[in-house]
Scaffold this motif. Sequence first.
Motif, short mmCIF file in Angstrom:
data_model
loop_
_atom_site.label_atom_id
_atom_site.label_comp_id
_atom_site.label_asym_id
_atom_site.label_seq_id
_atom_site.Cartn_x
_atom_site.Cartn_y
_atom_site.Cartn_z
N GLY A 149 0.81 -1.21 0.00
CA GLY A 149 0.00 0.00 0.00
C GLY A 149 0.84 1.25 0.00
N LEU A 150 1.95 1.24 0.76
CA LEU A 150 2.85 2.39 0.78
C LEU A 150 3.47 2.64 -0.59
CD1 LEU A 150 4.36 4.60 2.36
CD2 LEU A 150 6.08 2.88 2.96
N LEU A 151 3.89 1.56 -1.27
CA LEU A 151 4.47 1.70 -2.61
C LEU A 151 3.45 2.28 -3.59
CD1 LEU A 151 6.56 -1.60 -2.91
CD2 LEU A 151 7.41 0.72 -2.56
N VAL A 152 2.20 1.84 -3.47
CA VAL A 152 1.16 2.37 -4.35
C VAL A 152 0.96 3.86 -4.12
CG1 VAL A 152 -1.32 2.29 -4.86
CG2 VAL A 152 -0.03 0.17 -4.58
N VAL A 153 0.97 4.29 -2.85
CA VAL A 153 0.82 5.72 -2.55
C VAL A 153 1.98 6.53 -3.11
CG1 VAL A 153 0.77 7.40 -0.67
CG2 VAL A 153 -0.59 5.32 -0.50
N ILE A 154 3.22 6.04 -2.95
CA ILE A 154 4.40 6.75 -3.45
C ILE A 154 4.34 6.87 -4.97
CG2 ILE A 154 6.90 6.61 -3.72
CD1 ILE A 154 7.02 5.34 -0.94
N LEU A 155 3.97 5.78 -5.66
CA LEU A 155 3.89 5.82 -7.13
C LEU A 155 2.80 6.78 -7.59
CD1 LEU A 155 4.34 2.03 -8.00
CD2 LEU A 155 6.00 3.87 -8.31
N ALA A 156 1.69 6.83 -6.85
CA ALA A 156 0.61 7.74 -7.22
C ALA A 156 1.07 9.19 -7.07
CB ALA A 156 -0.61 7.48 -6.33
N VAL A 157 1.80 9.50 -5.99
CA VAL A 157 2.30 10.87 -5.80
C VAL A 157 3.27 11.24 -6.91
CG1 VAL A 157 3.68 12.33 -4.28
CG2 VAL A 157 1.93 10.84 -3.31
N ILE A 158 4.17 10.31 -7.28
CA ILE A 158 5.13 10.57 -8.36
C ILE A 158 4.40 10.82 -9.67
CG2 ILE A 158 6.98 9.54 -9.74
CD1 ILE A 158 7.94 8.13 -7.22
N ALA A 159 3.35 10.04 -9.94
CA ALA A 159 2.59 10.21 -11.19
C ALA A 159 1.91 11.56 -11.23
CB ALA A 159 1.56 9.08 -11.32
N VAL A 160 1.35 12.01 -10.10
CA VAL A 160 0.69 13.32 -10.06
C VAL A 160 1.70 14.43 -10.29
CG1 VAL A 160 -0.52 14.94 -8.55
CG2 VAL A 160 -1.22 12.55 -8.61
#
Length: 241
Positions: free
Chosen positions: A82-93
């Motif tokens: 879940g933490l990796l998904v949040v980090i990737l989402a922030v990078i994508a934004v």
Amino acid sequence: MTLAGGVLTTASAVLSLARSGDEPPVTIPRDPAREAARRELAKRMYHENDPGLLQRALDAFWNWLDRLLNTAAAATPGGTIGLLVVILAVIAVLAALWWRLGTPHRQAASAPALFDDRPRSAAEHRAAAEAHAAQGHWNQALQERMRAIVRSLEERALLDVRPGRTADEAAAEAGRALPSHTDRLRTAAREFDDVTYGGRRSSEQSYHRIAELDRDLERSKPVLASSTNSAAHTTHKGAAE
């Protein structure tokens, strides 16, 4: 047995052998024993393989980062995944915002002037634009072509010569004399501002669009204020009748 304990044991054994067999054993007080162990452990031979200052700093950083990530993973639904998904989402934004807005640039409180301090004719601006376009420098080519448009309108007396005029002001004023080109003039001014002050990159298509506008304006006849007033008066009179 620890190294300090071995040192103390050895020292006690030596002192005990030095005394007769029927005398009580010699004991070393706590403070002298601690000092003896400290001196022994301070010898260079015990520290030859110790990590350097940089290695200790890196170890401390990675330990801190590991604790931070473990804490974040424990507080995030889904744990580490879940933490990796949040980090990737922030990078994508952030990547999407960077692509959409371009590199941030400081902008002045008011829009800077269209022209620099050295006055040039419309023909000179067009020549500079074509030279930049030939080298694929589309930002500079678009800027010079917009300046050529405004200078040409000034040379035709459709705009008054005003050094501090901005691209938006020039487009609004020119639209009153050339109403059929109002939208294209506003678009050209906006592209000029985006390239010059907004950090955007122009393209070959954008340059050819503004160059075509320049040619069309050269062939266009202005709508005089008197003609506009007469047309409005005729319309009003016809409506009254």
